[in-house]
Design an enzyme around this catalytic site. Sequence first.
Site, PDB file in Angstrom:
ATOM      1  CB  CYS A 382      -9.544  -0.643  -9.384  1.00 58.89           C
ATOM      2  SG  CYS A 382      -9.270  -1.664  -7.940  1.00 58.89           S
ATOM      3  CG  HIS A 517      -8.960   3.393  -6.896  1.00 56.54           C
ATOM      4  ND1 HIS A 517     -10.112   3.429  -7.640  1.00 56.54           N
ATOM      5  CD2 HIS A 517      -8.969   2.218  -6.233  1.00 56.54           C
ATOM      6  CE1 HIS A 517     -10.807   2.316  -7.422  1.00 56.54           C
ATOM      7  NE2 HIS A 517     -10.131   1.568  -6.578  1.00 56.54           N
ATOM      8  CD  GLU A 519     -10.024   6.893  -8.824  1.00 56.25           C
ATOM      9  OE1 GLU A 519      -9.015   6.562  -9.487  1.00 56.25           O
ATOM     10  OE2 GLU A 519     -10.946   6.085  -8.520  1.00 56.25           O
TER      11      GLU A 519
END
Length: 542
Positions: A382, A517, A519
């Site tokens: 990001c 993102h 994650e």
Amino acid sequence: MTKYIFVTGGVLSSLGKGITSASIATLLQHSGFKVSMVKIDPYINVDPGTMSPFEHGEVFVTEDGAETDLDIGNYERFLNKNLGKKNNFTTGQIYLSVIEKERRGDYLGKTVQIIPHITDEIKKRIKDVAKDVDIVVVELGGTVGDIEGLPFLEAVRQIKHEVGKNNAMFVHVTLIPYIKAAGELKTKPTQHSVQELRRIGITPHMIVARTEKPLPKSLKEKLADSCDVERDAVIEAVDAPTVYQVPLNFLNQDILKPIARQLDLGELHPDMSEWNYLVKKIISPQKEVKIAFVGKYLQLKESYKSLIEALIHSGAHLDMKVNIEWVDSEKIEKMNDEELKEVFSEVSGILVPGGFGERGVEGKLKAIRYARENRVPYLGICLGMQLAVIEFARNVLGLKYANSQEFDPDTSEPVVYLIDEFIDASGQKQIRTHKSPLGGTMRLGGYECLIKPDTKLYEAYKTDKVIERHRHRYEVNSAYEKALEENGMIISGKSKEGLIEAVELKDHPWFVGVQFHPEFTNKLKTPNRVIMSFVENAYKNK
Ligand code: GLN
């Protein structure tokens, strides 16, 4: 009939109620049940999106674009499935919808009150999640005795009443402190918090006791007797080397027996073999790698929760311990090349995570330059991707003033800019400007990324299309696409509408930036591919 497990907290916060809830849910899921979870947050914010990371830790983003409490991330990582908007709600959301209904005239003629209107709204939301699963585990945020938790406790008390005795269970997570001077473990705070629960009509069926030291049998019995739970329903939760060990610790204490008895579930035999294997790999892996994590919220590591977990999960699957070298982006801002080299010479990879605001940006740019010039594997997420493009524009394209409109709204080279119109996850057109309110106006949730073949990104995902989650306001400006590509940056991912989703460098062992993102889609059993690829390539670079 759906079964409900309500998890409350006693004595104080931060006892790992979320991990306890997720662990119980995981064991039931591995026993063959369809399980879902709900997290209730008693604060007035409508969502945690506008809270500072220092205040609240990470804001987790779901596939359907909700900004939620970080416990939802724990649930997803444990249950290996995506949850959504309806799995997390706050006092603010409850009141907002009740007040909106009142204004619409839905309650016409009535005085709108906490009981029944607020409690009905709470029950409706819990039951909504329960609809299509066998068991729903509901975690009530806060501590029993807090004023703001009362309507939630009253609502779940009513649910117990409505669904009947064998369809609801209460689990109380508390602390058994060890008093050094007396050399004793103390049960009194737990007794008081159970009394407080009883006063409002809830009798727990199980006590999960957080403790630094193992509880002797006699103390467990004393707890059971004084709290009025069965003797096999006092579960000890000692500190574990990894949170993923907790379900296994619970299973060793036969936690499913009292649960199955209360909820009439029959005999349960969860298959935890794969889980067990991964936990072993987390605790004692063969290999090691060190990665620099360049961030600005380093005092509160909880703000990078999902990313830290993702590194651990990648490690588990690669039989590798991923050591994190925390690098404060503000500290490296003023360093010269010699000092920078000292910081980064020991690491095998550099990671710049997402972030907001200008503080620490120059330091991150320095770290990125170091990774590019010294051919150190780099992953930018990001903001970490946007800065990789800015660094490239400044130092390779020679655009000295290249910047993001986030840091300089009037920059003459808006390499990263605010697009004013976009189509959101639900297919609706969104308009945003610098004056848009900050709450809920970002590109949020799962969007498709189309991946260019023969790129590092393709090599990582092994497919030409992925859905990854977003949480940002600014985009890389496609006006610079041609110049970037002509000079060695590859645009390796784009959205359907042509927004730039991923970049990488042509002449570099592994340098990838992603606008999303990764994650947030990562889970223990199915780690995210681009993060795992980063760790793998960092190891190769060792
Ligand atoms: N601040 C940047 C933006 O709003 C990046 C956000 C992030 O890293 N999540 O676009």
